[in-house]
Design a protein around this motif. Structure first.
Motif, PDB file in Angstrom:
ATOM      1  N   LYS A 473       0.863  -1.186   0.000  1.00 45.40           N
ATOM      2  CA  LYS A 473       0.000   0.000   0.000  1.00 45.40           C
ATOM      3  C   LYS A 473       0.896   1.231   0.000  1.00 45.40           C
ATOM      4  O   LYS A 473       1.851   1.321   0.773  1.00 45.40           O
ATOM      5  N   CYS A 474       0.592   2.173  -0.886  1.00 39.67           N
ATOM      6  CA  CYS A 474       1.395   3.396  -0.942  1.00 39.67           C
ATOM      7  C   CYS A 474       0.477   4.612  -1.050  1.00 39.67           C
ATOM      8  O   CYS A 474      -0.309   4.733  -2.000  1.00 39.67           O
ATOM      9  N   LEU A 475       0.579   5.495  -0.073  1.00 44.28           N
ATOM     10  CA  LEU A 475      -0.179   6.741  -0.073  1.00 44.28           C
ATOM     11  C   LEU A 475       0.642   7.831  -0.748  1.00 44.28           C
ATOM     12  O   LEU A 475       1.804   8.057  -0.409  1.00 44.28           O
ATOM     13  N   CYS A 476       0.009   8.493  -1.709  1.00 46.21           N
ATOM     14  CA  CYS A 476       0.657   9.616  -2.387  1.00 46.21           C
ATOM     15  C   CYS A 476      -0.292  10.810  -2.380  1.00 46.21           C
ATOM     16  O   CYS A 476      -1.443  10.706  -2.820  1.00 46.21           O
ATOM     17  N   PHE A 477       0.177  11.941  -1.851  1.00 43.81           N
ATOM     18  CA  PHE A 477      -0.590  13.186  -1.894  1.00 43.81           C
ATOM     19  C   PHE A 477      -0.381  13.793  -3.280  1.00 43.81           C
ATOM     20  O   PHE A 477       0.661  14.382  -3.565  1.00 43.81           O
ATOM     21  N   TYR A 478      -1.364  13.613  -4.120  1.00 43.65           N
ATOM     22  CA  TYR A 478      -1.197  13.905  -5.543  1.00 43.65           C
ATOM     23  C   TYR A 478      -2.400  14.691  -6.041  1.00 43.65           C
ATOM     24  O   TYR A 478      -3.550  14.354  -5.727  1.00 43.65           O
ATOM     25  N   ARG A 506       4.099  -9.064  -5.917  1.00 33.89           N
ATOM     26  CA  ARG A 506       3.215  -8.632  -4.833  1.00 33.89           C
ATOM     27  C   ARG A 506       2.141  -7.706  -5.401  1.00 33.89           C
ATOM     28  O   ARG A 506       2.412  -6.904  -6.295  1.00 33.89           O
ATOM     29  N   GLU A 507       0.933  -7.796  -4.871  1.00 34.31           N
ATOM     30  CA  GLU A 507      -0.118  -6.890  -5.307  1.00 34.31           C
ATOM     31  C   GLU A 507       0.153  -5.485  -4.773  1.00 34.31           C
ATOM     32  O   GLU A 507       0.829  -5.304  -3.763  1.00 34.31           O
ATOM     33  N   LEU A 508      -0.420  -4.505  -5.473  1.00 24.99           N
ATOM     34  CA  LEU A 508      -0.164  -3.100  -5.149  1.00 24.99           C
ATOM     35  C   LEU A 508      -1.471  -2.337  -5.014  1.00 24.99           C
ATOM     36  O   LEU A 508      -2.342  -2.408  -5.882  1.00 24.99           O
ATOM     37  N   LEU A 509      -1.612  -1.603  -3.922  1.00 28.97           N
ATOM     38  CA  LEU A 509      -2.701  -0.655  -3.717  1.00 28.97           C
ATOM     39  C   LEU A 509      -2.102   0.735  -3.686  1.00 28.97           C
ATOM     40  O   LEU A 509      -1.196   1.003  -2.893  1.00 28.97           O
ATOM     41  N   VAL A 510      -2.585   1.610  -4.556  1.00 25.80           N
ATOM     42  CA  VAL A 510      -2.139   3.006  -4.558  1.00 25.80           C
ATOM     43  C   VAL A 510      -3.252   3.866  -3.973  1.00 25.80           C
ATOM     44  O   VAL A 510      -4.389   3.854  -4.453  1.00 25.80           O
ATOM     45  N   GLU A 511      -2.908   4.584  -2.924  1.00 26.80           N
ATOM     46  CA  GLU A 511      -3.848   5.489  -2.261  1.00 26.80           C
ATOM     47  C   GLU A 511      -3.554   6.907  -2.727  1.00 26.80           C
ATOM     48  O   GLU A 511      -2.427   7.393  -2.585  1.00 26.80           O
ATOM     49  N   ILE A 512      -4.544   7.543  -3.290  1.00 22.93           N
ATOM     50  CA  ILE A 512      -4.399   8.915  -3.780  1.00 22.93           C
ATOM     51  C   ILE A 512      -5.294   9.833  -2.956  1.00 22.93           C
ATOM     52  O   ILE A 512      -6.505   9.616  -2.867  1.00 22.93           O
TER      53      ILE A 512
END
Length: 644
Positions: A473-478, A506-512
């Motif tokens: 999981k990766c949070l990006c302020f975008y 690995r699966e990826l979740l992108v948090e925007i």
């Protein structure tokens, strides 16, 4: 044995049962190295019949495997992975006295792959007649026997019983010659890659089998050993003298030729499928992929040219990739390739094909995901600082959150956890025992903008240590209106993460989160996603903030559908909003079918965290408080979907 009347048999429920070898393949990950110099290995299911069972299942056939595995972790891996691939596993017997076979392999050079078979008294070579059940054989349209299992009396007896039962019940018999000289004791342990040693003993066993076959498949070397002849044309004629079966002659990079009638004096006088020129990376397992494509056509009564084309295409996929069964194409992937081709001779470098392969082989569908997010770090350290207590307390609190979520989930599917590595290592161990549908963990440095990873900017080396089923999981302020330099830097970081995720599987979740960087309109988030998709970033999940209108959700949904129909979907984040506000947001998402649930944290745990860290409530009270709030949100979500 009394023979059944084939015409009175019920319709088979399986397409093919494969019989024989099953092993765990350990592939050297350093390409161009001797096996002596390999430093790490990738694990997969191997063995010709096991590979074919998986390969045909991926192509949409209903397959099963008859073999034996050891009563240990590697045996359980074969059973569990086969089941995940859609293979019927009730024919896999557990042998309490023997170990599962292992194979060590390396890619030393193009077409050179040294291998060592660890098969001394292994489980699959203990297969016997008692492992062959008539009702099971009758349940399939065809059985596939393999050459290696004619090398010992007990395994030979098992296969011959399967052939008798298949013939008696009007089922087809497929013979994969599968000749490995050292598995017949004709080559040394170091010669696992050796393909041909002439042997009258082996030829006599093979020739006994040919008359009962409907389909015979082998390389040039394999038809030589099956016939006892000294040249390919002579071998084909001898096989035809003994058997009316359709013969598929595999010729490596030249594809294959199919013979379905008399054998002429011209070797080229047969059915030829379309060929696919590709770079040869690793030839191991290519024949099993070839057989899988062939059977997808042959068992569905496709023309022989079509069968040969599909077989060639599947073989091309296999030789262009490293592993055996994990690399075989799914039907969606094969269909895309046949319709669109590829600009790459090395198919493993084709991003479009690789994405379909990845998405169509992921572990299970997740149509519903309700996760308790306890991956927060800075928010909890701030509370500890305020209370002047040790950060170690956060570790214990996160374990309480896992217990709370587990009580709500109660073993049901659709529940998950987001846990961080900094304070949540013990919580991970707890969560692993709770059978959650999904576990995610963050990689971003909290609050970073531009985006930075928390522990190391070399993200790939960090991900290797993670369990395979943990989602990044990766949070990006975008925000689409961000300055160009900032946007470019963050995009490059996300692209690096996406590539690393695919590389390590690995699966990826992108948090925007856009709202903290600028105004949130109906177009903001959809535009942000469009920009990231344009870079080739295709996460398995998106995590997005609630939107102000159904129009915004419709635009987001349309962007995902256009750019990645394989996306698992969207989960909502909470931003510490009150529960009733979140519930209103749940209802708005009905306009977007891609929204599959939520991953909410502070709305659930904030009060309990402060109360427990300050000593005002005990463990059970904290658990009960979080469980109550989590349950409230899950029930509200299910209600909006008509699921409760």
């Amino acid at each position: 044995m009394a023979q059944s009347n084939p015409g009175s048999q019920p319709e088979p429920t399986l397409d093919v049962i494969t019989i024989g070898r099953s092993s765990v393949d350990l592939y050297g990950q350093q390409i161009g190295s001797r096996l002596e110099d390999i430093g790490s290995f990738a694990k997969s299911v191997g063995g010709c019949p096991a590979n074919i069972a998986i390969g045909t299942a991926r192509l949409g056939l209903k397959s099963a495997l008859i073999t034996r595995v050891g009563d240990e972790q590697m045996g359980r891996f074969i059973i569990e992975q086969s089941a995940r691939e859609g293979v019927e596993t009730k024919g896999i017997k557990t042998d309490k006295d023997r170990l599962t076979a292992l194979v060590l392999l390396a890619v030393e050079a193009e077409g050179v792959s040294p291998m060592i078979f660890y098969r001394s008294d292994c489980a699959d070579m203990a297969l016997d007649e008692g492992d062959i059940d008539e009702d099971f054989i009758k349940s399939s349209r065809a059985v596939l026997v393999s050459g290696t299992h004619f090398s010992r009396p007990n395994t030979e007896a098992a296969q011959r019983k399967a052939i008798r039962l298949a013939k008696a019940n009007g089922r087809k018999v497929i013979f994969d010659i599968d000749y490995r000289p050292n598995l017949w004791g004709l080559a040394g342990h170091a010669e696992g890659f050796e393909r041909y040693v002439k042997s009258d003993r082996v030829s006599s066993k093979m020739k006994e089998t040919l008359p009962d076959c409907d389909l015979i498949v082998g390389t040039e070397e394999e038809i030589l050993i099956a016939s006892g002849a000294d040249d390919v044309l002579g071998a084909l004629k001898e096989i035809r003298r003994l058997s009316p079966a359709t013969i598929f002659l595999k010729r490596g990079a030249m594809g294959c030729i199919v013979y379905d009638g008399p054998i002429s004096d011209n070797l080229e006088d047969g059915v030829v499928g379309d060929g696919f020129p590709i770079e040869v990376f690793n030839v191991l397992g290519a024949g099993d992929a070839f057989m899988s494509g062939l059977l997808r056509g042959w068992l569905k009564d496709e023309p022989l040219k079509t069968c040969a084309t599909w077989a060639n295409a599947c073989g091309a996929f296999a030789v262009s990739r490293l592993l055996c069964s994990p690399e075989y194409p799914t039907w969606a992937e094969l269909d895309f390739f046949l319709k669109n081709g590829s600009k790459h001779r090395a198919l493993r470098k084709d991003e479009a094909i690789n994405h379909i392969h990845w998405a169509s082989t992921r572990k299970g569908d997740i149509p519903l995901l309700m996760a308790l997010a306890i991956d927060h770090r800075s928010q909890l350290t701030a509370v500890c600082d305020e209370l002047s207590i040790d950060y170690k307390q956060i570790v214990a609190f996160k374990r309480l959150a896992v217990e709370a979520a587990s009580r709500v989930a109660d073993g049901r599917t659709g529940y998950g956890m987001l846990i961080d590595e900094r304070f949540g290592r013990d919580a991970f161990f707890d969560a692993a025992k709770k059978d959650f549908t999904w576990i995610g963990r963050p990689v971003e440095l909290p609050g970073s903008k531009p985006l930075r990873f928390e522990f190391s900017q070399d993200i790939g080396s960090q991900l290797v240590e993670w369990p395979l089923d943990h989602c990044i999981k990766c949070l990006c302020f975008y925000h689409p209106d961000d300055p160009a330099e900032l946007k470019k830097e963050q995009q490059e970081k996300l692209r690096t993460l996406f590539e690393a995720a695919r590389k390590v599987g690995r699966e990826l979740l992108v948090e925007i989160i856009c709202s903290k960087n600028g105004p949130l309109t109906d177009d903001t988030v959809s535009t942000a996603l469009e920009e990231l998709y344009a870079l080739g970033i295709k996460p398995d999940w998106w995590k997005l903030e609630p939107q102000a209108s159904t129009g915004a959700w419709k635009k987001i949904d349309a962007v995902i559908a256009k750019n990645d129909p394989w996306c698992r979907g969207i989960v909502l984040l909470g931003l510490e909003a009150p529960a009733d506000e979140l519930v209103k947001g749940f209802e708005a998402t009905l306009a977007a079918p891609s929204v599959k649930g939520f991953a909410v944290g502070r709305t659930i745990f904030a009060d309990a965290a402060r109360g427990w860290l300050s000593g005002k409530i005990n463990d059970e009270e904290a658990i009960a408080d979080m469980a109550g709030r989590f349950k409230q949100l899950t029930e509200a979500w299910l209600k909006t979907r008509g699921l409760n």
